[in-house]
Design an enzyme around this catalytic site. Structure first.
Site, short mmCIF file in Angstrom:
data_model
loop_
_atom_site.label_atom_id
_atom_site.label_comp_id
_atom_site.label_asym_id
_atom_site.label_seq_id
_atom_site.Cartn_x
_atom_site.Cartn_y
_atom_site.Cartn_z
N ASP A 7 12.77 37.76 41.91
CA ASP A 7 12.46 36.74 42.90
C ASP A 7 13.55 35.67 42.88
OD1 ASP A 7 10.16 38.09 43.54
OD2 ASP A 7 8.81 36.73 42.48
N ASN A 36 4.85 26.16 52.51
CA ASN A 36 4.93 27.56 52.93
C ASN A 36 6.02 28.32 52.19
OD1 ASN A 36 2.89 27.35 54.96
ND2 ASN A 36 4.36 26.31 56.29
N ASP A 90 -1.78 39.88 40.95
CA ASP A 90 -1.03 40.45 39.81
C ASP A 90 -1.44 39.76 38.51
OD1 ASP A 90 0.33 41.80 41.82
OD2 ASP A 90 2.05 40.43 41.78
#
Length: 351
Positions: free
Chosen positions: A23, A138, A306
């Site tokens: 990520d 967001n 997760d």
């Protein structure tokens, strides 16, 4: 619940198989989102036009790197919550020999998870990445599987790598890996069945049940514990022709599907957002309330599922009861949604 015969944790006792992604997170501008035709709060797979985004994000200065991908997130969570010094967890997946692969490998090592990566040498695909573009509250996610999509069973057939499978007492694989190397998942699942070791899987996303039904059902007879959420359960019900959208009924029907290891009944665990988690064990349905949280305290729900699985597994590998496994799962899911990404404080205060 099956236990390890005690609460002691040993190296490599929990093995995960999945798609490793790095990520890459940065706070960006609305103009940046417009440039790549992204919505502010969405998740997509990268198309060709999105490929430059991973380097382009560096223009915003500080960029955060976090190992990601569903199974890696669950393994990192389980390792963190277990309290084990290091490496009671191990992970198998595919990366490339590049900068992002090196960053991810070091980060996983720091998290205490042993990585058994196949290094992609068959093509020029880079290490899998997920751009996390933050604007206000967001997050727009753009995933490029790249080398994560290149795992082959040849890596698993290597004697040293297979030894990690033999050493594991528990194995978990999110459903996404079924799209990459179902033959590898099946090989490990059959090994677990033969040696009476819990094999655990996740529905992971509605499209898995819809478009990869055959792969999913090849592995399902070997699944001892099945995780999922309400939308995934509904898609699974549709694909299986269960004729119901009732989460409890779907869980019951999923638990009753044919199973190879007759020594273990199939446990099904379906989360349902803020509603109670549905669990089916030995033909009975139980409901577990989630920990309440005000809406303004929710920062990011990505990775919560997760983390829930990781929390559950952290207690399972210590031989804890089902109630304790769910309590651990709820604890860390509650924690994660109050943070950006699947990240943790330095210390775990779960008791």
């Amino acid at each position: 619940m099956s236990s390890t015969g005690g609460s002691s944790l040993s190296e490599g006792m929990l093995l995960g198989m999945g798609n490793p992604l790095l990520d890459i997170a940065a706070t960006v501008t609305p103009e940046f989102l417009h440039k790549y035709e992204l919505l502010a709060d969405n998740a997509i797979l990268a198309e060709e036009k999105h490929k430059p985004i991973f380097e382009d994000m560096h223009q915003f200065g500080e960029v955060d790197y976090t190992p990601g991908g569903a199974t890696q997130n669950s393994l990192r969570t389980a390792q963190w919550m277990s309290g084990a010094p290091q490496f009671c967890t191990a992970f198998i997946g595919c990366i490339a020999a590049d900068k992002h692969g090196e960053i991810m490998e070091k980060a996983m090592h720091s998290a205490g998870v042993r990585t058994i990566y196949q290094v992609n040498s068959t093509n020029s695909e880079p290490t899998g990445t997920c751009a996390v573009c933050i604007t206000g509250d967001n997050r727009s996610l753009v995933a490029n599987l790249a080398s994560a999509n290149c795992y082959t069973k040849a890596h698993l057939d290597n004697t040293e790598n297979w030894r990690a499978v033999e050493k594991a007492q528990f194995v978990y694989s999110a459903g996404f890996f079924l799209t990459v190397s179902v033959e590898s998942v099946l090989e490990v699942a059959k090994h677990c069945c033969k040696h009476d070791k819990p094999f655990m899987a996740n529905l992971s996303a509605p499209f898995i049940s819809t478009f990869f039904k055959d792969n999913q059902m090849m592995v399902m007879p070997y699944v001892d514990i099945l995780f999922g959420n309400e939308s995934e359960a509904e898609a699974f019900s549709d694909a299986q022709g269960f004729g119901t959208k009732d989460i409890k009924e779907i869980a019951m029907k999923a638990a009753a599907l044919p199973k190879e290891n007759k020594k273990r009944g199939r446990l099904v665990v379906f989360t349902h957002g803020a509603d109670p988690t549905i669990v089916v064990q030995d033909g009975a349905v139980k409901e577990y309330p989630v920990l309440p949280l005000a809406k303004d305290q929710i920062v990011d729900t990505n990775g919560a599922g997760d983390a829930f699985v990781g929390g559950f597994l952290s207690q399972l590998i210590q031989g804890k009861s089902l109630d304790e496994c769910i309590r651990g799962a709820n604890y860390v899911a509650h924690l994660i949604i109050q943070r950006h990404g699947c990240t943790f404080p330095d210390n775990c205060d779960f008791q």
